[in-house]
Design an enzyme around this catalytic site. Sequence first.
Site, PDB file in Angstrom:
ATOM      1  CG  HIS A 100      -1.581   1.315   1.511  1.00 27.94           C
ATOM      2  ND1 HIS A 100      -2.585   1.832   0.725  1.00 27.94           N
ATOM      3  CD2 HIS A 100      -1.366   2.226   2.484  1.00 27.94           C
ATOM      4  CE1 HIS A 100      -2.961   3.010   1.213  1.00 27.94           C
ATOM      5  NE2 HIS A 100      -2.233   3.276   2.285  1.00 27.94           N
ATOM      6  CG  ASP A 104       7.694  17.657 -26.080  1.00 24.98           C
ATOM      7  OD1 ASP A 104       7.890  17.215 -24.936  1.00 24.98           O
ATOM      8  OD2 ASP A 104       7.044  17.027 -26.935  1.00 24.98           O
ATOM      9  CD1 TRP A 134       6.908   3.239   4.349  1.00 20.60           C
ATOM     10  CD2 TRP A 134       8.144   4.132   2.718  1.00 20.60           C
ATOM     11  NE1 TRP A 134       7.264   4.502   4.731  1.00 20.60           N
ATOM     12  CE2 TRP A 134       8.018   5.085   3.752  1.00 20.60           C
ATOM     13  CE3 TRP A 134       8.877   4.500   1.574  1.00 20.60           C
ATOM     14  CZ2 TRP A 134       8.599   6.342   3.691  1.00 20.60           C
ATOM     15  CZ3 TRP A 134       9.456   5.759   1.526  1.00 20.60           C
ATOM     16  CH2 TRP A 134       9.310   6.665   2.571  1.00 20.60           C
ATOM     17  CB  SER A 162      11.471   5.925 -13.534  1.00 19.67           C
ATOM     18  OG  SER A 162      10.369   6.770 -13.718  1.00 19.67           O
ATOM     19  CB  SER A 163      12.203   9.553  -9.821  1.00 16.16           C
ATOM     20  OG  SER A 163      10.913   9.072  -9.598  1.00 16.16           O
ATOM     21  CG  HIS A 222      12.200  14.330   6.148  1.00 14.87           C
ATOM     22  ND1 HIS A 222      11.168  13.859   6.916  1.00 14.87           N
ATOM     23  CD2 HIS A 222      11.931  15.628   5.935  1.00 14.87           C
ATOM     24  CE1 HIS A 222      10.335  14.843   7.173  1.00 14.87           C
ATOM     25  NE2 HIS A 222      10.771  15.927   6.592  1.00 14.87           N
ATOM     26  CD  GLU A 271       9.751   9.876  -2.282  1.00 13.99           C
ATOM     27  OE1 GLU A 271      10.786  10.146  -2.917  1.00 13.99           O
ATOM     28  OE2 GLU A 271       8.669   9.597  -2.834  1.00 13.99           O
ATOM     29  CE1 TYR A 291       8.624  19.013   4.112  1.00 16.47           C
ATOM     30  CE2 TYR A 291      10.736  17.959   4.362  1.00 16.47           C
ATOM     31  CZ  TYR A 291       9.647  18.587   4.912  1.00 16.47           C
ATOM     32  OH  TYR A 291       9.578  18.772   6.256  1.00 16.47           O
ATOM     33  CB  SER A 327       0.408  28.592  -5.479  1.00 18.61           C
ATOM     34  OG  SER A 327       1.035  28.391  -4.236  1.00 18.61           O
ATOM     35  CG  HIS A 379      12.382  14.067  11.941  1.00 17.34           C
ATOM     36  ND1 HIS A 379      12.315  15.250  11.264  1.00 17.34           N
ATOM     37  CD2 HIS A 379      11.709  13.191  11.176  1.00 17.34           C
ATOM     38  CE1 HIS A 379      11.640  15.099  10.146  1.00 17.34           C
ATOM     39  NE2 HIS A 379      11.262  13.856  10.068  1.00 17.34           N
ATOM     40  CG  HIS A 380      11.981   9.764   9.679  1.00 18.08           C
ATOM     41  ND1 HIS A 380      10.635   9.637   9.433  1.00 18.08           N
ATOM     42  CD2 HIS A 380      12.390  10.823   8.957  1.00 18.08           C
ATOM     43  CE1 HIS A 380      10.255  10.587   8.586  1.00 18.08           C
ATOM     44  NE2 HIS A 380      11.304  11.312   8.281  1.00 18.08           N
ATOM     45  CB  THR A 430       5.278  24.523   6.537  1.00 20.81           C
ATOM     46  OG1 THR A 430       6.475  23.785   6.308  1.00 20.81           O
ATOM     47  CG2 THR A 430       4.103  23.743   6.018  1.00 20.81           C
ATOM     48  CE  LYS A 454       4.278  26.925  -0.733  1.00 23.10           C
ATOM     49  NZ  LYS A 454       5.071  27.801  -1.590  1.00 23.10           N
ATOM     50  NE  ARG A 484       3.729   3.182  11.087  1.00 22.02           N
ATOM     51  CZ  ARG A 484       4.585   3.799  10.263  1.00 22.02           C
ATOM     52  NH1 ARG A 484       5.583   4.501  10.753  1.00 22.02           N
ATOM     53  NH2 ARG A 484       4.436   3.721   8.962  1.00 22.02           N
TER      54      ARG A 484
END
Lengths: 311, 567
Positions: free
Chosen positions: B97, B127, B167, B197-198, B281, B283, B285, B296, B330-331, B356, B359, B478
């Site tokens: 998931h 293009d 994950w 790919s990314s 991390h 990731e 963002y 926006s 922090h993880h 943040t 924004k 969890r």
Amino acid sequence: MTVTAHAADDHAGQAHHGETSRAPTAIAFGSMFLVPLTFGAAVMLASAGARAGVLGAPTQGEIGFQPVNSDNAADIVWFHDAFLLPVTIGVSALVFVLLAYVVVNFRERVHPTPSKTTHNWTLEVVWTILPALALVVIAFPSLQLLRKQMIVPTPDLVLKATASQWEWRYGYPKEVGGFQFDSLPKDDGDLDLAKGDLRLLTVDNAPVVPVGKVVEVDVTSLDVIHSFAVPSLGVRVDAIPGRLTQTWFKAEREGVFYGQCSNICGIGHAFMPIEIRVVGADDYQAWLVRAKKKQFASTGGVELAAASPTR
Amino acid sequence: MTTVSGFVPSDAEKHAAHTPPTGLRRYLFATNHKDIGTLYLCFAVMAGVIGSLLSIAIRAELMSPGMHVFPVLSAIMNGDGSDGAARNLYNVFFSAHALVMIFFMVMPAMMGGFGNWFVPLMIGAPDMAFPRLNNLSFWLLVASFCMLVTSMFVEGSPGMNGFGGGWVLYPPFSSTMGTPGPAGDFVILSLHLAGASSIVGAINFIATIFNMRAPGMTLFRMPLFVWSVLATAFLLLLALPVLAGALTMLLTDRNFHTSFFDPAGGGDPLLFQHLFWFFGHPEVYILILPGFGMISQIVSTFSRKPVFGYMGMVLAMLTICALGFVVWAHHMFITGIPLAEQEFFVITTMAIAVPTGVKVFSWIATMWGGSIAMRPPMLWALGFIFVFTVGGVTGVVLANAALDRELHDTYYVVAHFHYTMSLGAVFSIFAGFYYWFPKMTGYLYNERLAKLHFWLTFAGINIVFMPQHFLGFAGMPRRQVDYADAFTLWNFVSSIGAFIAGIGTLVFLYTLYEAFAAKRVAPANPWGEGATTLEWTLPSPPPFHQFETPPAIRFDGAGAAVAEGGH
């Protein structure tokens, strides 16, 4: 909320200006946020109230922390409820109110001509500086509490907790007998619900520790990563193979305190609970005698120096 | 501004351009940014449906204590309905998931889909800079997805199918200790391909945005969505190679007897966590920044007002990117890392709340004094701002290592990141989808259905995740297939919410079907004068090729981009 929907049916596809009246919109918009905010407010009320009971276990429908049974846990709950809960609820409510305000007051029907404002340096500086200051205010108690958690005082008892798939093994130091034993969840059939046994939490052999004494828990793992966690005592630390991690608590009251493995460790992850029994000094001594007699897989002492502490 | 006269096509190319290829040739060999964007979006919808089904199975299982759903699913999928197989399948489902939603739904939709479609249109480019790389980027992702799906049906842990370690792929569970079977290798290689790919896509976006802006489209006149894609591309470019390194080390640990992460050979499982979260991390963002950009555009369009504090918005995004690289541990607050390290990461993590906040306040200030039309994209954007705020403030709570001691790996964390992702990122994707759907397809959708979709999703998903905060406070860990009886009430409520959100997804699919069936023709600009970016100056859908000779971009008094000359 209904009339603007017809815009899509407008085959000419002209931009359609909604003619919705103000009141239903406000109600619909309000209800969009009502549910989460009600829940949030309820959390604040509930966790602010005093709690009874010394059993460190979750209760049905509760919306706050478990009852606290150690100084560190009490500090954690105080820090959350006094500093962070007002921030989470307050900021969420502020954003909600502002959104509701602009949506009601600047709808195209009541405010057809948009302003041309593109920036306001003063405002932008203020909303950068103010949150930063608020965070500084939060940081002081936060870091203070962190130091208290991380710097272990001289322990009265060092308990070793060794995780493996999927059980905990507890070891006591040589001075009190040097025995170790496995701790497994009771099968559903063995549960004595009348005595307060809890499914998936109550174990067959629980470690017993004295009340009011500093207990250091040295944690490691034999295979994959597990995590040793007892919420009501305010402790949580990963069990990592090849490393010895430490945490500590000083239980304030006698009772039974539950936790569970908190790091995914395979198919038995939900089935390796932690149960710690806190008793008075006399009961503790009596238990030590019984435990030694029961010859809990005694190996003549627990090796605590197998890996060096990470601190 | 650089000139792009080198892009003027030859007569032969011009002629070819008038007859776009059809069928397989058009899509398998696609080089057109809009075709590739469409492929990405279709792929994301498909992956999103699969990811949602996985989560519905999870919520169905957790609706009541004990095990009810996965023994049946396991019997169907693997022919083994035993407790062990069912527990394993549950772990496989939540792992899949997460991977499906992150790598195959949110990232393809935001960068691949909307990024491909609208970055060239918004900057006046014909293009993407490297159309064939673009094609490679998409089809690598398909291959990657196939490998992930394959992993679910081959052996992982002894005697059981699939990878069930989450994950995050922490060794030793993901090494041969916990997952000796090939499922582990399939997941690793799947992420390798997705990463490649990314990276290819990120290079393409950076090259396009730096080199192919039409004259007049200076960096600081670019729409914020383009800025957000540029920032995200840099995050991808810097973060994903680190993941690739960690995955390669894991792969050699598994197959070639290295011991990077094996303490028995002098390695350290924590090394993997540091490398993973140095990627992981940024990731998060990557998953939300393009959403910031879309919100926006949408807030500005439907308030008929330029974005408030454009410069502040750009700087906030860049600050978030920079800080995003120094908060990873922090993880890992409860892994036993030293006190000083924890203090550092507490402070850096809390600092991210400042940009943040800028924004969020700027979005509200954009609406302030505007003339707001509550069309479906705006509704989704408003929902986004609120739920993202909730997810953001619980992030500030978790940033405090002292409190993380109590909440780490509990449902509070699950609630926190789903408020930012499952509500935040997904709401911004739907906002963008409803914003640009008329432009991409040339058809108008039924706004009543789109609003129904919003309300069902908003109600459902809040009912799913708000009670999970309470479960977290109460200490529910969890990734548990079964839970202590005291957690029953909130789990039941949470599952009901999931079913409501599931109905919302069906409404979404019907909305799509209805729009294509009804064929209401969309004008070039269905949103009125608030829509000031270049894509609205083109017909809906835009021609197969646009801006073949670069236009000169001029900004009128209201700040709207106007393309002059070029075709």
